[in-house]
Design an enzyme around this catalytic site. Structure first.
Site, mmCIF file in Angstrom:
data_model
loop_
_atom_site.group_PDB
_atom_site.id
_atom_site.type_symbol
_atom_site.label_atom_id
_atom_site.label_comp_id
_atom_site.label_asym_id
_atom_site.label_seq_id
_atom_site.Cartn_x
_atom_site.Cartn_y
_atom_site.Cartn_z
ATOM 1 N N GLU A 135 0.858 -1.180 0.000
ATOM 2 C CA GLU A 135 0.000 0.000 0.000
ATOM 3 C C GLU A 135 0.900 1.238 0.000
ATOM 4 O OE1 GLU A 135 -2.633 0.591 3.372
ATOM 5 O OE2 GLU A 135 -3.621 2.260 2.367
ATOM 6 N N GLY A 275 3.093 2.098 10.961
ATOM 7 C CA GLY A 275 2.817 1.288 12.137
ATOM 8 C C GLY A 275 2.584 -0.165 11.791
ATOM 9 N N MET A 277 0.323 -2.971 8.656
ATOM 10 C CA MET A 277 -0.382 -3.063 7.387
ATOM 11 C C MET A 277 -1.340 -4.247 7.387
ATOM 12 S SD MET A 277 -0.875 -1.783 4.459
ATOM 13 C CE MET A 277 -2.114 -2.499 3.406
ATOM 14 N N GLU A 278 -2.546 -3.983 6.894
ATOM 15 C CA GLU A 278 -3.660 -4.914 7.006
ATOM 16 C C GLU A 278 -3.740 -5.963 5.900
ATOM 17 O OE1 GLU A 278 -3.973 -1.541 6.294
ATOM 18 O OE2 GLU A 278 -5.519 -1.204 4.785
ATOM 19 N N ASN A 279 -2.637 -6.316 5.245
ATOM 20 C CA ASN A 279 -2.679 -7.319 4.172
ATOM 21 C C ASN A 279 -3.596 -8.476 4.535
ATOM 22 O OD1 ASN A 279 -0.294 -5.906 3.107
ATOM 23 N ND2 ASN A 279 0.738 -6.915 4.805
ATOM 24 N N GLU A 312 -5.737 -3.007 12.499
ATOM 25 C CA GLU A 312 -5.463 -3.831 11.309
ATOM 26 C C GLU A 312 -6.494 -4.952 11.197
ATOM 27 O OE1 GLU A 312 -3.558 -2.266 9.503
ATOM 28 O OE2 GLU A 312 -2.572 -1.050 11.045
ATOM 29 N N HIS A 315 -9.707 -3.644 9.738
ATOM 30 C CA HIS A 315 -9.618 -3.382 8.294
ATOM 31 C C HIS A 315 -10.139 -4.569 7.468
ATOM 32 C CE1 HIS A 315 -7.896 0.471 7.426
ATOM 33 N NE2 HIS A 315 -6.743 0.269 8.019
HETATM 34 N N1 PHE Z 1 -2.951 0.970 5.873
HETATM 35 C C1 PHE Z 1 -2.079 1.026 7.002
HETATM 36 C C2 PHE Z 1 -2.989 1.251 8.198
HETATM 37 O O1 PHE Z 1 -3.441 2.324 8.465
HETATM 38 C C3 PHE Z 1 -1.080 2.103 6.980
HETATM 39 C C4 PHE Z 1 -0.009 1.975 5.972
HETATM 40 C C5 PHE Z 1 -0.032 2.762 4.857
HETATM 41 C C6 PHE Z 1 1.024 1.098 6.168
HETATM 42 C C7 PHE Z 1 0.961 2.681 3.907
HETATM 43 C C8 PHE Z 1 2.027 1.025 5.242
HETATM 44 C C9 PHE Z 1 1.995 1.825 4.118
HETATM 45 O O2 PHE Z 1 -3.406 0.409 8.846
HETATM 46 ZN ZN ZN Z 2 -5.504 1.772 8.631
#
Ligand code: PHE
Ligand code: ZN
Length: 877
Positions: A135, A275, A277-279, A312, A315
């Site tokens: 992301e 912080g 990432m919600e993969n 996360e 998400h």
């Molecule tokens: N989507 C992640 C979050 O808010 C944040 C994120 C953005 C991490 C871009 C890495 C790179 O939970």
């Molecule tokens: Zn987020």
């Protein structure tokens, strides 16, 4: 080894910076139905074999654009026909392929260089571990693809790697098979049954430790949970695992949302830009938001982990199953998910102290952003670099906007609206319009005007005044919306917002609100949607005290001369208003002291009332007794004068310390529990309060007090106490600090998470010589410019340390500018994060401006500057 792409990048001299506009958004002409990936991971490079089933969505389309950058393209086929060079157009960040058919199979082989990837986007190595961050636009650094969130694809991933160095092979979804291969290699195949955008793709390979658990969902399905980390850290994952299970349960109870895969994996890595990432099914976390035990983590760390794990996890529904149509819609998933994690944390801990912390953070970061040159709406309509929009505005203000809807709809209405949202848009990439449509179905009020919160920027001000008519028993309230101009200097329109208020009688009780002038919800929430509102409340027997914006119902600044701070601090039944009154009272006291007045005696007394109130929850009391930060005071100044703020603050602290010395000492002694490092609410609250009180006492700078503080450092078992003491020693007893720092270093030099704290305390020091010490620490073996956490701890803390950064000499600006330039070639995201330190440029005095301008110009004129840094710097200038 330097790849072809890396060389190209360094050789390139002219950089172009283009802006992307929301109005230009078009749905993708082609989509990707399936993506079957094979990664062969070698020590120096990784080969990616990608087979995509493409479907045309717009019959006019004749050319397929595949995003891709920073990699070597080896081979390309369309429907099994090899595409030779010259049959397609290659651009710096894409290939364009003639394609005039409704379906096609594209196969593309690329080679990437994870070891050289210091930007930490795409596939990179953190420590010895291969991991990904996609992301918003990292996947295009892994393979050629349609890298946009409205293209949702079913992914299957085969990973082949050396079994000894990479016994663990992970990707999204469920594990479908493993096999042992020749030459010490092995493979794993992961299949994600749920279509997702490429930004949610993840892969991890390495030698990791892990802990395992399981969760049975509300419909009885069992989910295997695992957390992976560096070997030896397994026990530090227990708190994260507990937090995960609590999050899963909460989302079922609160929103009826169940998890949808057989496994949920979390991996902690040391080098990570954000912080976490919600993969899908494979979250990747900055290790600082996973690892904790009672000896090595602060209370704040424990709370932070609980909330980020939840964020996360949440998400999975708000972000993954329903995702964003394009990156302008980022707040759709982020604002909403922050709101959800805030509610979760409130339920797990104290609702009141959580709310105060959230508002405090909003003011400290988002209000500042919204007042400065990089202000933007929660839904921006243009950007140069989307990575610059993972901001406090999109996240935290976005969450406040959701909270206003929650206030308007009520808890039940909001839940029904959310159910509608899930039902209607599951599996789709949508925008805030769709979300608001769902809300509107349950709203008692039309949301047209409310939507301005999405497109306008800057913090509105509500100017409130009242007149009381005793004979009619009426209170007339006048509310004027002062709407600031936007960054383009254009007028903006008044908002619609819920304003929660109370009119308090002398004993603190609330008069019932009786009015026919505005809609009232839930008895105490007014709907304000006029530029000027006049509201008459009847049956008010005595002149009431105003208790405004209770619970911070709207993200605005209140201006009101009639607020009775001492009364509200002591008697308001809304704890948030008590806190707010204490902060405003302190702000105004400090400001008058900066105009060389004596400290307001009424403030000192109110402080004393709170201090000796034994009935208060200790964490709440610690919040009430906090003095405003330098940043908060700076924000209210037209021309910044850090030295004056600091002088006034230190003076006020001393006055308080002298007046209440014995009470402070007595309470500190009672609260001090060196052997207790439990993380229940009471223990944490007691520590927070003790450290707050110690902070007042220490500014007397007496030898005996320094020794007491050193004793707290030496004897305490909890990290909160130890670090709290270390920070106070650094600022008020430097002679004793040296020994404590040496001790800390000797114990923890090899624990990166603790070295972050060490560097942060040194770089935040208000003593003179901080810059020199920071420069020296850059050479410390524990420091590494390639690790974002360390950069944020040392250089970031310095840039956020007003006293050191804004020094007249301009040395602070030059230092940070040099580091930004240096970091920009390593990691542009981290470099642009630091560039935000210059945001107050326009508010500097004419003597101070030239030095900062010089530093900014130097950055701007540096050849090959990234979009990331460029966008921030030109906005500031
Ligand atoms: N989507 C992640 C979050 O808010 C944040 C994120 C953005 C991490 C871009 C890495 C790179 O939970
Ligand atoms: Zn987020």
């Amino acid at each position: 080894m330097i790849s072809k792409k890396q060389q190209e990048r360094t050789m390139q001299t002219q950089q172009t910076h283009t802006t992307i506009f929301l109005k230009d958004y078009q749905p993708s002409p082609y989509t990707v139905l399936t993506c079957t990936l094979e990664f062969i991971i070698d020590s120096t490079s990784t080969r990616v074999d990608n087979v995509m089933e493409i479907k045309r969505q717009n019959s006019e389309a004749k050319e397929l654009r595949l995003d891709g950058e920073m990699m070597d393209l080896e081979l390309l086929w369309v429907d099994d026909v090899l595409v030779e060079e010259g049959m397609y157009t290659k651009e710096e960040d894409a290939i364009l392929l003639p394609l005039d058919r409704d379906t096609a199979t594209i196969r593309v082989i690329t080679r990437i260089y994870p070891d050289e990837n210091t930007a930490l986007e795409g596939l990179y190595r953190s420590g010895g571990i291969w991991c990904t961050q996609n992301e918003p636009e990292g996947f295009r650094r892994i393979t050629y693809c349609i890298d946009r969130p409205d293209v949702m694809t079913r992914f299957t991933t085969k990973i082949i790697a050396d079994k000894a160095t990479c016994p663990i092979l992970l990707s999204n979804g469920n594990l479908r098979g493993t096999a042992t291969l020749d030459n010490g290699r092995h493979l794993a195949v992961w299949e994600d049954p749920i279509p997702k955008p490429s930004y949610l793709f993840a892969l991890v390979a390495g030698d990791l430790g892990s802990i395992h658990d399981s969760y049975t969902t509300m419909s009885g399905k069992s989910v295997a949970l695992a957390i992976y980390c560096d070997l030896g850290n397994e026990e530090k994952c227990r708190h994260a695992m507990r937090s995960l299970k609590k999050s899963m349960e909460w989302d079922e109870l609160e929103y009826g949302r169940e998890y949808d895969l057989e496994v949920y994996n979390i991996v902690a890595v040391d080098s990570f830009n954000m912080g976490a990432m919600e993969n899908k099914g494979l979250n990747i976390f900055n290790s600082s938001y996973v690892l904790a035990d009672e000896q090595s983590a602060t209370d704040g760390d424990f709370m932070g982990i609980e909330s980020v794990i939840a964020h996360e996890y949440f998400h999975n529904w708000t972000g993954n199953r329903i995702t964003c149509r394009n990156w302008f819609e980022l707040t759709l998933k982020e604002g909403l998910t922050v709101f959800r994690d805030q509610c979760f944390s409130a339920d797990m801990n104290s609702e009141l102290t959580q709310r105060i912390d959230d508002v405090r953070a909003l003011r400290e970061r988002q209000f500042v952003e919204d007042a400065g040159p990089t202000a933007h709406p929660i839904k921006p309509d243009h950007y140069m670099e989307i990575n610059n929009f993972y901001t406090a505005t999109v996240y935290e203000k976005g969450a406040e906007v959701i909270r206003m809807l929650h206030t308007l709809l009520g808890r039940e209405g909001f839940r029904r609206a959310m159910e509608r949202y899930f039902e209607n848009f599951d599996g789709q990439a949508v925008g805030t319009e769709e979300f608001l449509w769902a809300m509107e179905q349950e709203s008692p009020i039309d949301l047209t005007q409310f939507k301005r919160w999405y497109s306008q920027e800057r913090t509105p001000v509500l100017q409130v005044s009242s007149t009381y008519d005793g004979s009619a028993e009426e209170l007339r309230l006048k509310i004027i919306q002062k709407i600031p101009k936007n960054t383009q200097n254009c007028e903006q329109l008044p908002y619609a917002m819920p304003l929660k208020l109370a009119l308090l009688a002398e004993d603190g009780s609330c008069y019932p609100l009786i009015t026919s002038d505005v809609p009232l919800f839930h008895n105490d929430v007014m709907w304000i949607d006029q530029a000027v509102s006049e509201i008459i409340f009847s049956s008010i027997k005595t002149p009431p005290r105003l208790s405004l914006n209770r619970h911070f119902s709207a993200p605005v600044t209140i201006e009101c001369d009639e607020v009775d701070y001492p009364f509200l601090m002591a008697y308001d039944s809304d704890g948030y208003v008590r806190y707010e009154a204490s902060q405003r009272f302190a702000l105004e006291t400090l400001e008058s002291m900066m105009d060389s007045a004596e400290a307001d005696e009424r403030f000192i007394e109110s402080f004393g009332v709170i201090l000796s109130d034994a009935s208060l929850d200790p964490m709440f009391k610690a919040q009430l007794l906090e003095l405003p930060t330098i940043t908060a005071l700076m924000q209210r100044q037209a021309v910044i004068d850090v030295a004056a703020i600091n002088r006034a603050t230190e003076k006020l602290k001393k006055i308080v310390a002298l007046r209440y010395r014995s009470v402070l000492e007595d309470q500190i002694n009672r609260l001090y529990a060196p052997d207790n490092c439990a993380i229940d609410g009471k223990s944490m609250g007691n520590r927070a309060l003790k450290n707050r009180l110690l902070g007042f006492l220490m500014c007397l700078e007496e030898e005996g007090l320094g020794e007491m503080c050193k004793m707290h450092y030496d004897r305490s078992l909890s990290m909160s106490d130890r670090l709290g003491a270390l920070d106070l020693l650094e600022n008020y007893a430097p002679a004793l600090a040296e020994g404590a720092f040496e001790d800390f270093y000797a114990r923890h030099a090899h624990e990166q998470l603790l070295m972050n704290k060490y560097f942060a305390i040194r770089a935040s020091s208000r003593r003179s010589g901080t810059l020199e010490r920071v420069v020296e620490l850059l050479n410390d073996p524990a420091f590494d410019l390639k690790v974002p956490n360390l950069v944020r701890a040392l250089i970031g803390s310095f840039a956020r340390n007003p006293i050191a950064f804004y020094s007249r000499s301009g040395e602070g600006y030059d230092f940070v500018a040099d580091k930004i330039i240096e970091l920009d070639t390593i990691n542009p995201q981290i470099a642009s994060g630091l560039a935000g330190a210059f945001k107050n440029y326009q508010k500097l005095s004419s003597e101070d401006k030239p030095a900062m301008k010089n530093a900014l110009e130097r950055i701007k004129n540096h050849p090959n500057l990234s979009n990331n840094v460029y966008e921030i710097v030109i906005k500031i200038l």
